[in-house]
Design a protein around this motif. Structure first.
Motif, PDB file in Angstrom:
ATOM      1  N   LEU A   1      14.955  14.795  57.331  1.00 47.94           N
ATOM      2  CA  LEU A   1      15.274  13.921  56.195  1.00 47.94           C
ATOM      3  C   LEU A   1      16.468  13.047  56.523  1.00 47.94           C
ATOM      4  O   LEU A   1      16.471  11.840  56.240  1.00 47.94           O
ATOM      5  CB  LEU A   1      15.553  14.777  54.956  1.00 47.94           C
ATOM      6  N   ALA A   2      17.505  13.635  57.109  1.00 45.30           N
ATOM      7  CA  ALA A   2      18.708  12.872  57.475  1.00 45.30           C
ATOM      8  C   ALA A   2      18.366  11.754  58.448  1.00 45.30           C
ATOM      9  O   ALA A   2      18.907  10.639  58.345  1.00 45.30           O
ATOM     10  CB  ALA A   2      19.763  13.795  58.065  1.00 45.30           C
ATOM     11  N   GLU A   3      17.484  12.024  59.389  1.00 37.65           N
ATOM     12  CA  GLU A   3      17.088  10.998  60.353  1.00 37.65           C
ATOM     13  C   GLU A   3      16.378   9.843  59.660  1.00 37.65           C
ATOM     14  O   GLU A   3      16.603   8.674  59.976  1.00 37.65           O
ATOM     15  CB  GLU A   3      16.199  11.619  61.433  1.00 37.65           C
ATOM     16  N   ARG A   4      15.502  10.161  58.688  1.00 38.07           N
ATOM     17  CA  ARG A   4      14.819   9.102  57.936  1.00 38.07           C
ATOM     18  C   ARG A   4      15.808   8.303  57.096  1.00 38.07           C
ATOM     19  O   ARG A   4      15.716   7.068  57.013  1.00 38.07           O
ATOM     20  CB  ARG A   4      13.738   9.702  57.037  1.00 38.07           C
ATOM     21  N   LEU A   5      16.740   8.990  56.476  1.00 37.91           N
ATOM     22  CA  LEU A   5      17.737   8.303  55.646  1.00 37.91           C
ATOM     23  C   LEU A   5      18.599   7.373  56.492  1.00 37.91           C
ATOM     24  O   LEU A   5      18.858   6.230  56.112  1.00 37.91           O
ATOM     25  CB  LEU A   5      18.616   9.332  54.932  1.00 37.91           C
TER      26      LEU A   5
ATOM     27  N   LYS B   1      16.585   5.410  48.221  1.00 39.25           N
ATOM     28  CA  LYS B   1      15.506   5.649  47.259  1.00 39.25           C
ATOM     29  C   LYS B   1      14.131   5.467  47.898  1.00 39.25           C
ATOM     30  O   LYS B   1      13.167   6.126  47.507  1.00 39.25           O
ATOM     31  CB  LYS B   1      15.649   4.691  46.067  1.00 39.25           C
ATOM     32  N   SER B   2      14.055   4.567  48.867  1.00 35.09           N
ATOM     33  CA  SER B   2      12.755   4.231  49.453  1.00 35.09           C
ATOM     34  C   SER B   2      12.176   5.352  50.314  1.00 35.09           C
ATOM     35  O   SER B   2      10.973   5.360  50.580  1.00 35.09           O
ATOM     36  CB  SER B   2      12.869   2.950  50.283  1.00 35.09           C
ATOM     37  N   VAL B   3      13.002   6.281  50.762  1.00 34.95           N
ATOM     38  CA  VAL B   3      12.511   7.328  51.671  1.00 34.95           C
ATOM     39  C   VAL B   3      12.710   8.734  51.108  1.00 34.95           C
ATOM     40  O   VAL B   3      12.552   9.720  51.836  1.00 34.95           O
ATOM     41  CB  VAL B   3      13.182   7.218  53.060  1.00 34.95           C
ATOM     42  N   THR B   4      13.051   8.844  49.835  1.00 39.18           N
ATOM     43  CA  THR B   4      13.201  10.164  49.216  1.00 39.18           C
ATOM     44  C   THR B   4      12.119  10.370  48.171  1.00 39.18           C
ATOM     45  O   THR B   4      11.455   9.440  47.734  1.00 39.18           O
ATOM     46  CB  THR B   4      14.587  10.307  48.556  1.00 39.18           C
ATOM     47  N   ARG B   5      11.968  11.617  47.765  1.00 37.79           N
ATOM     48  CA  ARG B   5      11.008  11.958  46.726  1.00 37.79           C
ATOM     49  C   ARG B   5      11.651  11.792  45.352  1.00 37.79           C
ATOM     50  O   ARG B   5      12.870  11.777  45.217  1.00 37.79           O
ATOM     51  CB  ARG B   5      10.543  13.403  46.898  1.00 37.79           C
TER      52      ARG B   5
ATOM     53  N   VAL C   1      22.286  13.466  49.327  1.00 34.54           N
ATOM     54  CA  VAL C   1      20.919  13.721  48.868  1.00 34.54           C
ATOM     55  C   VAL C   1      20.722  15.223  48.841  1.00 34.54           C
ATOM     56  O   VAL C   1      20.933  15.905  49.852  1.00 34.54           O
ATOM     57  CB  VAL C   1      19.878  13.061  49.797  1.00 34.54           C
ATOM     58  N   VAL C   2      20.353  15.746  47.679  1.00 33.67           N
ATOM     59  CA  VAL C   2      20.046  17.173  47.532  1.00 33.67           C
ATOM     60  C   VAL C   2      18.540  17.285  47.345  1.00 33.67           C
ATOM     61  O   VAL C   2      17.965  16.668  46.446  1.00 33.67           O
ATOM     62  CB  VAL C   2      20.798  17.788  46.339  1.00 33.67           C
ATOM     63  N   ALA C   3      17.896  18.071  48.220  1.00 35.25           N
ATOM     64  CA  ALA C   3      16.440  18.134  48.257  1.00 35.25           C
ATOM     65  C   ALA C   3      15.948  19.560  48.078  1.00 35.25           C
ATOM     66  O   ALA C   3      16.407  20.485  48.757  1.00 35.25           O
ATOM     67  CB  ALA C   3      15.932  17.557  49.579  1.00 35.25           C
ATOM     68  N   LEU C   4      15.008  19.712  47.163  1.00 35.34           N
ATOM     69  CA  LEU C   4      14.398  21.006  46.883  1.00 35.34           C
ATOM     70  C   LEU C   4      13.288  21.289  47.895  1.00 35.34           C
ATOM     71  O   LEU C   4      12.649  20.362  48.407  1.00 35.34           O
ATOM     72  CB  LEU C   4      13.826  21.002  45.464  1.00 35.34           C
ATOM     73  N   ASP C   5      13.060  22.584  48.159  1.00 36.73           N
ATOM     74  CA  ASP C   5      11.989  23.019  49.065  1.00 36.73           C
ATOM     75  C   ASP C   5      12.143  22.366  50.439  1.00 36.73           C
ATOM     76  O   ASP C   5      11.176  21.900  51.049  1.00 36.73           O
ATOM     77  CB  ASP C   5      10.623  22.671  48.451  1.00 36.73           C
ATOM     78  N   THR C   6      13.398  22.339  50.921  1.00 39.83           N
ATOM     79  CA  THR C   6      13.727  21.706  52.198  1.00 39.83           C
ATOM     80  C   THR C   6      14.653  22.626  52.971  1.00 39.83           C
ATOM     81  O   THR C   6      15.778  22.889  52.530  1.00 39.83           O
ATOM     82  CB  THR C   6      14.412  20.336  51.969  1.00 39.83           C
ATOM     83  N   ASN C   7      14.189  23.110  54.115  1.00 40.68           N
ATOM     84  CA  ASN C   7      15.018  24.008  54.916  1.00 40.68           C
ATOM     85  C   ASN C   7      15.891  23.199  55.868  1.00 40.68           C
ATOM     86  O   ASN C   7      15.893  21.959  55.844  1.00 40.68           O
ATOM     87  CB  ASN C   7      14.156  25.022  55.673  1.00 40.68           C
TER      88      ASN C   7
END
Length: 334
Positions: free
Chosen positions: A264-268, A232-236, A251-257
């Motif tokens: 995103l995976a690296e941050r998670l 939760k701390s690193v997602t929108r 994690v399913v992310a909109l407007d993310t290629n």
């Protein structure tokens, strides 16, 4: 006074007090009304019990030998060791004043109990609060949220992901999915922190350690909660986080290629393995994370099928798990 309806299971009330006579007095009030009373005698025992088997209600003495009752109330709530619907009472050694009641509420307690305890009032409050708590538990079990972690369950994630896919198709933007499988690398028995971590996992409901010093790869409950908080701390706010199995998250992310999905995976992954900022949690075991991801554009609406996107991310995850070169993160390739 209306009577409490029969519960589907015994209702568990935990009393945290260093004074045995207080625990016995409260137990003598509650037991005849069908409540199952558990006892702890300090802050450490209370935290351990709540991590392993959260009660339906808690009565906490204002003064404990190893901590302050107000701080313990806040900790139980802040660290999600009990659900937000679990009633917490603060027991005082005096008749509570207005300031006492306000301070208790600010500490996340629901009410103050004075000395002497008004038995009829206590039972009436528990009858109302605990029934509401049990109803909330049932709603969560039948709903869209994973009760243990507070993120979406599989049903909830699927529904939210469908909404995100529809939005991506309307706006012609990308959609991505990241799957993560954290596993505990258990230390060898007798090694540094080894016995302590294995005992903590056992108390938290994890499987028994094997003779080789390794456990079931599913992290214990308090670690899963820490992982969910890290995600939760690193997602929108627009991202959908879900727990898919005993030790996998999505994690399913909109407007993310696809490229942004990898970032995103690296941050998670980094957030999961980072040390928690709170010093009030048990020592975390070393976590190993494997992850797979896939991102699709919104130009072709056929590519935005959620089930296919999840399968493709899972294919990448399985490749990451099978990779012997320690490439923990893999993208989907056809």
């Amino acid at each position: 006074m209306p009577t409490r309806g029969p519960a589907a299971r015994p209702v568990d009330v935990l009393i945290a007090s260093t004074h045995e006579w207080i625990s016995r007095s409260l137990a003598s009030i509650l037991a005849p009304h069908g409540y199952v009373v558990g006892k702890t005698y300090n802050r450490a025992q209370t935290l351990k019990r709540c991590r392993s088997n959260p009660p339906d209600a808690i009565i906490i003495d204002e003064q404990l030998p190893d901590g302050d009752g107000h701080a313990l109330c806040r900790q139980l709530t802040d660290e999600n060791l009990v659900s937000a619907s679990t009633p917490i009472f603060l027991a005082l050694s005096r008749s509570p004043t207005r300031r006492d009641r306000i301070t208790a509420l600010q500490s996340c307690a629901w009410a103050c109990l004075g000395d002497p305890v008004d038995a009829e009032e206590l039972v009436a409050m528990l009858d109302v609060y605990v029934q509401a708590k049990l109803d909330a538990d049932q709603a969560r079990a039948q709903g869209l949220v994973d009760e243990a972690t507070g993120v979406y369950n599989m049903r909830g994630l699927s529904m939210r992901a469908e909404e995100l896919a529809a939005s991506a198709a309307r706006r012609h933007v990308a959609l991505a999915c990241v799957l993560l499988a954290p596993e505990v690398e258990w230390p060898v028995r007798g090694g540094p922190l080894g016995d302590e971590l294995i005992a903590a996992a056992r108390d938290s409901g994890a499987g028994a350690a094997s003779s080789t010093g390794r456990d079931d790869p599913a992290p214990p409950l308090w670690v899963l909660r820490s992982i969910a908080s890290a995600l939760k701390s690193v997602t929108r706010h627009s991202d959908a986080i879900g727990r898919l199995s005993s030790n996998s998250f999505a994690v399913v992310a909109l407007d993310t290629n696809a490229l942004q999905a990898r970032q995103l995976a690296e941050r998670l992954g980094a957030a999961i393995v980072a040390k928690p900022s709170s010093h009030n949690v048990p020592p975390l075991p070393k976590l190993l994370v494997r992850a797979g991801y896939h991102g699709v554009t919104g130009d072709d609406q056929r590519s935005l099928d959620v089930a296919t996107l999840l399968r493709q991310a899972d294919t990448a995850l399985q490749r990451a798990k099978a990779d012997s070169s320690h490439a923990w993160l893999q993208g989907y390739t056809a």
